[in-house]
Design an enzyme around this catalytic site. Sequence first.
Site, PDB file in Angstrom:
ATOM      1  N   GLY A   9       0.825  -1.202   0.000  1.00 61.18           N
ATOM      2  CA  GLY A   9       0.000   0.000   0.000  1.00 61.18           C
ATOM      3  C   GLY A   9       0.858   1.250   0.000  1.00 61.18           C
ATOM      4  O   GLY A   9       2.080   1.178   0.035  1.00 61.18           O
ATOM      5  N   GLY A  14       4.909   7.466   2.190  1.00 58.54           N
ATOM      6  CA  GLY A  14       5.682   6.541   1.369  1.00 58.54           C
ATOM      7  C   GLY A  14       4.977   5.212   1.196  1.00 58.54           C
ATOM      8  O   GLY A  14       3.804   5.074   1.557  1.00 58.54           O
ATOM      9  N   ARG A  15       5.740   4.252   0.633  1.00 61.23           N
ATOM     10  CA  ARG A  15       5.130   2.971   0.311  1.00 61.23           C
ATOM     11  C   ARG A  15       5.477   1.908   1.340  1.00 61.23           C
ATOM     12  O   ARG A  15       6.486   2.010   2.038  1.00 61.23           O
ATOM     13  CB  ARG A  15       5.622   2.512  -1.061  1.00 61.23           C
ATOM     14  CG  ARG A  15       5.006   3.317  -2.180  1.00 61.23           C
ATOM     15  CD  ARG A  15       5.594   2.920  -3.520  1.00 61.23           C
ATOM     16  NE  ARG A  15       5.280   3.927  -4.510  1.00 61.23           N
ATOM     17  CZ  ARG A  15       4.124   4.007  -5.174  1.00 61.23           C
ATOM     18  NH1 ARG A  15       3.182   3.116  -4.975  1.00 61.23           N
ATOM     19  NH2 ARG A  15       3.912   4.958  -6.056  1.00 61.23           N
ATOM     20  N   LYS A  31       8.151  -0.438   5.682  1.00 65.67           N
ATOM     21  CA  LYS A  31       7.618   0.883   5.322  1.00 65.67           C
ATOM     22  C   LYS A  31       8.777   1.804   4.974  1.00 65.67           C
ATOM     23  O   LYS A  31       9.735   1.926   5.743  1.00 65.67           O
ATOM     24  CB  LYS A  31       6.813   1.462   6.479  1.00 65.67           C
ATOM     25  CG  LYS A  31       6.261   2.841   6.136  1.00 65.67           C
ATOM     26  CD  LYS A  31       5.412   3.410   7.236  1.00 65.67           C
ATOM     27  CE  LYS A  31       4.036   2.828   7.216  1.00 65.67           C
ATOM     28  NZ  LYS A  31       3.074   3.634   7.976  1.00 65.67           N
ATOM     29  N   TYR A  82       3.905  -7.937   9.837  1.00 64.63           N
ATOM     30  CA  TYR A  82       3.065  -8.013   8.641  1.00 64.63           C
ATOM     31  C   TYR A  82       1.612  -8.294   9.030  1.00 64.63           C
ATOM     32  O   TYR A  82       1.330  -9.224   9.799  1.00 64.63           O
ATOM     33  CB  TYR A  82       3.609  -9.128   7.737  1.00 64.63           C
ATOM     34  CG  TYR A  82       2.748  -9.448   6.548  1.00 64.63           C
ATOM     35  CD1 TYR A  82       2.479  -8.478   5.590  1.00 64.63           C
ATOM     36  CD2 TYR A  82       2.225 -10.728   6.375  1.00 64.63           C
ATOM     37  CE1 TYR A  82       1.692  -8.776   4.481  1.00 64.63           C
ATOM     38  CE2 TYR A  82       1.448 -11.039   5.265  1.00 64.63           C
ATOM     39  CZ  TYR A  82       1.184 -10.063   4.335  1.00 64.63           C
ATOM     40  OH  TYR A  82       0.406 -10.357   3.246  1.00 64.63           O
ATOM     41  N   ASP A 127      -6.338   7.696  20.350  1.00 59.78           N
ATOM     42  CA  ASP A 127      -6.693   7.803  18.934  1.00 59.78           C
ATOM     43  C   ASP A 127      -7.197   6.471  18.379  1.00 59.78           C
ATOM     44  O   ASP A 127      -6.808   6.050  17.296  1.00 59.78           O
ATOM     45  CB  ASP A 127      -5.478   8.300  18.142  1.00 59.78           C
ATOM     46  CG  ASP A 127      -5.889   8.910  16.807  1.00 59.78           C
ATOM     47  OD1 ASP A 127      -7.084   9.238  16.651  1.00 59.78           O
ATOM     48  OD2 ASP A 127      -5.033   9.033  15.918  1.00 59.78           O
TER      49      ASP A 127
END
EC number: 2.7.11.1
Length: 270
Positions: A9, A14-15, A31, A82, A127
């Site tokens: 994703g 970033g990716r 990441k 993961y 959050d």
Amino acid sequence: MFEMGGPLGKGQYGRVYMVRTKCEKFILALKVVAKAQLVSNHNERSIRREIRDSEKSPVHPHILRLYGFFHDETRIFLMLEYAGKGELYKQLYKAHGGFTEERSARYMHQITGAIMYLHSKHIIHRDIKPENLLLTIDDKLKIADFGWSVHSPSDRRKTYCGTLDYIPCEMIEKKGYSSKVDNWALGVLMYEFLSGCAPFARPSDPDEESRKRTQMRVVNVEYSFPAHFSREAKDLIRKASLLQHNPKDRLELCKVLRHPWILRFNPLPP
Ligand code: AMP
């Protein structure tokens, strides 16, 4: 160090790629955060602090692990646990009208345990919301937003329901707050699991006027239950948080875990 797999994703910074360590063949989510992006978003200091604190980061079966990090001139690489099913938010969106009671109760049991653990370490999460939760392949929920996940302030909800729902009355009223803010959010989350929508916001554009109206509904604890909620589910939502304007009246998390609705779907081991 790694065999690169496919992209998982793309976030604001970033990716994220699936990778496997060459030696142990251990699968991770890597990441990749561009340093320039962090600097331009004035987030450099916060990510530095969060990575530094990662050695003390909480270890719990329902909190996403940060195994380590490294960096080169332009990028920071975060080695994350993961979570193969990705964002819980997307699953909820796909479920049209919410999850079943069984599935919701399973997730509620898992996240309540994780929040109890954080509170025992004197950490208030503040959050809790579906955007900050990931799912593993075997459908285990993971809290994934301890800064290292570098979640953007979410724009994803604009077309869906408001995040304002997750901000409890005492924060809106600027009264100061305690760990009971998380109990409120758990009640909101449970409502959203069961209905696919948060209880106070309306799915309209979040302009200033509708934000104010939502905040008024939160402060007045003004919401209603869809007809399909079971009596026990409604009882837990009311007790756990929603109808409790006063934080002291919100059910303690150990009691949430023993509530009949939770126990119906998560029986105690013999
Ligand atoms: P983020 O930058 O944290 O918003 O992540 C971007 C996307 O990568 C998300 O939409 C997730 O689907 C995916 N992703 C992030 N972290 C993980 C992870 N630990 N395991 C699997 N997928 C992830």
